[in-house]
Design an enzyme around this catalytic site. Structure first.
Site, PDB file in Angstrom:
ATOM      1  N   HIS A  69       0.839  -1.189   0.000  1.00  0.00           N
ATOM      2  CA  HIS A  69       0.000   0.000   0.000  1.00  0.00           C
ATOM      3  C   HIS A  69       0.880   1.246   0.000  1.00  0.00           C
ATOM      4  O   HIS A  69       1.733   1.408   0.872  1.00  0.00           O
ATOM      5  CB  HIS A  69      -0.887   0.044   1.252  1.00  0.00           C
ATOM      6  CG  HIS A  69      -1.708  -1.193   1.457  1.00  0.00           C
ATOM      7  ND1 HIS A  69      -2.255  -1.516   2.682  1.00  0.00           N
ATOM      8  CD2 HIS A  69      -2.081  -2.190   0.607  1.00  0.00           C
ATOM      9  CE1 HIS A  69      -2.933  -2.653   2.575  1.00  0.00           C
ATOM     10  NE2 HIS A  69      -2.830  -3.090   1.323  1.00  0.00           N
ATOM     11  N   TYR A 132       3.089   2.741  13.619  1.00  0.00           N
ATOM     12  CA  TYR A 132       3.534   3.777  12.693  1.00  0.00           C
ATOM     13  C   TYR A 132       2.874   5.120  13.005  1.00  0.00           C
ATOM     14  O   TYR A 132       1.709   5.210  13.378  1.00  0.00           O
ATOM     15  CB  TYR A 132       3.302   3.382  11.228  1.00  0.00           C
ATOM     16  CG  TYR A 132       1.978   2.788  10.859  1.00  0.00           C
ATOM     17  CD1 TYR A 132       1.050   3.526  10.137  1.00  0.00           C
ATOM     18  CD2 TYR A 132       1.665   1.467  11.198  1.00  0.00           C
ATOM     19  CE1 TYR A 132      -0.156   2.972   9.759  1.00  0.00           C
ATOM     20  CE2 TYR A 132       0.460   0.905  10.820  1.00  0.00           C
ATOM     21  CZ  TYR A 132      -0.453   1.665  10.110  1.00  0.00           C
ATOM     22  OH  TYR A 132      -1.657   1.108   9.747  1.00  0.00           O
TER      23      TYR A 132
END
Length: 468
Positions: A69, A132
């Site tokens: 992605h 993240y």
């Protein structure tokens, strides 16, 4: 786990993708690490990407595989537990499209993933927590801008440690397109505001042919209108160039003009600065010699502003707002000449009619051609010069307004003797705004970046010969 002695960083074959080794301190109780330390990470080369959201992907079983992605924001990825095999593919427009980088990450490792770089991982241990930081908020609209690549693409050929037919993969990730069918993520665009003025027209020419630059005059984007800000999808932009300004120096001394000057030059610029901070944009703002009182022989970028009139005060206020933006260029210039009404055109018209004229002879500076200012702005952006304030004007010896007028008359074939020098006091009329005596800008800083503005005399001759 062996502790890392210090924070280190290294580059990868993918531009902007950076791998970090984090200091991990462990004992019989477990371990501790500084997972995110802005100051230290900036020191080793991490961009100041301003994260706004923290996400965690927990993966219960070894072999869980996610990706590939590419998202419309930057990410800083690390592990809280477990181990992964990571794969990153450049899916941005440009020569690096399709470049692959792979690495195994544990809790002592982290990686910075720029916008448009495809991200994927495969867990090599049970109970792996993948974390993240991102610098934009997730939304359905943002997700629609993702770019995907199939995990099994034959051209990129990711060497998965666990074959995909034995891995846990979502149905969606199995159906993403092959590289040949991927539409690369577009680069962030540049928005030029005030694109119909003298400088805006020159910026149109400077960026002519660049499909990533959008231009907006007041009809397309009114910098004083809150509606214009709300209607703009800032996520697709990386840079704003603000060439919009109220430039009526004398009009700014009137009641209506004072309000207009502060509305456009200060309040609107503050709104632009807030937008740049909120969306992590680079803001280029064009300022003026009028922020100075003119007592210095030549003004450097470090000089503290001391404006004499309302126009200069409003411009100095706008500069102060822009200076608070982490990624900013304040371009100070003087005596601008471009397409439209300006001093040189006025003098050329008078010369053509053989008119005599009185011109101030005790204010000094250099004319600044819009062509060169716009070229300097493009140079700063293209070469990623250090952020900050830059003076940009034409080069050469300083001149008074009267000396410039005489040069115009001479170049137009008229008698320079028809230009009569007068003092500021003799010329001033009721309502005339105070002006700096010296508008000379020191050009050392912009020259140090590799941009050397042409001489004013050369540009003046070209301008009067039909150039711009």
């Amino acid at each position: 786990m062996e502790p890392a002695r210090q924070l280190t960083a290294r580059t990868t074959p993918i531009p902007g993708l950076m791998l970090f080794e984090l200091p991990v301190h462990g004992d019989n109780r477990g371990w501790f690490k500084e997972n995110w330390h802005r100051s230290k990470m900036l020191d080793v080369g991490l961009p100041d990407f301003q994260p706004v959201q923290n996400n965690i992907s927990f993966n219960a079983a070894r072999g869980t595989t996610r990706g590939i992605h590419a998202e419309p924001w930057d990410k800083f990825i690390s592990l809280a537990s477990g181990r992964i095999f990571g794969a990153w593919v450049d899916l941005r427009e440009g020569p690096a499209f399709g470049t692959l980088f792979c690495a195994e990450l544990t809790a002592k490792d982290a990686i910075y993933v720029p916008r448009g770089v495809g991200n994927a991982f495969q867990t090599l241990k049970d109970d792996t927590a993948y974390t993240y930081l991102v610098n934009d908020h997730w939304s359905a609209q943002a997700q629609a801008e993702y770019t995907f690549l199939n995990l099994a693409d034959e051209d990129v050929a990711v060497p998965w440690p666990i074959p995909l037919d034995r891995a846990t993969v979502s149905p969606q990730d199995r159906t993403h397109p092959r590289l040949a069918d991927v539409r690369p993520m577009e680069r962030r665009r540049t928005l030029v505001l005030g694109a119909d003025g003298q400088l805006g027209t020159a910026l149109r020419r400077a960026f002519d042919g660049d499909p990533t630059v959008d231009f907006a005059g007041r009809a397309q984007f009114d910098v004083t209108s809150e509606k214009a800000y709300r209607a703009t999808d800032w996520r697709k932009y990386g840079t704003i160039i603000n060439a919009a300004a109220f430039t009526g120096v004398d009009a700014a001394e009137t009641a209506d003009g004072r309000t207009a000057a502060w509305s456009i030059n200060a309040a609107a610029v503050t709104r632009l600065a807030r937008t740049a901070v909120e969306h992590s944009l680079t803001l280029v703002h064009v300022s003026s010699d009028y922020v100075f009182d003119g007592t210095a022989d030549a003004h450097t970028e470090e000089e503290i502003p001391g404006p004499l009139g309302v126009y200069g005060q409003s411009k100095a206020a706008g500069d102060a707002a822009v200076a608070a933006v982490p990624k900013h260029y304040i371009v100070r210039t003087s005596w601008v000449v471009g397409e439209g009404k300006n001093f040189v055109r006025t003098m050329a018209g008078l010369a053509a009619r053989g008119a005599s004229v009185s011109v101030v002879d005790d204010q000094w500076g250099r004319v600044s051609f819009a062509t060169d200012i716009s070229a300097g702005i493009r140079h700063l952006l293209h070469h990623e010069a250090p952020y900050g304030i830059y003076n940009i004007s034409s080069s050469g010896e300083r001149q008074s307004w009267a000396q410039v007028a005489r040069d115009v008359y001479r170049l137009c074939g008229a008698d320079p003797g028809q230009v009569t020098p007068v003092s500021t006091e003799e010329y001033a009329k009721p309502g005339t705004a105070p002006r700096p005596r010296s508008s000379v800008l020191d050009l050392s800083k912009i020259r140090a970046t590799g941009f050397d503005p042409p001489a004013a005399a050369q540009r003046l001759a070209e301008y009067l010969d039909g150039g711009s």
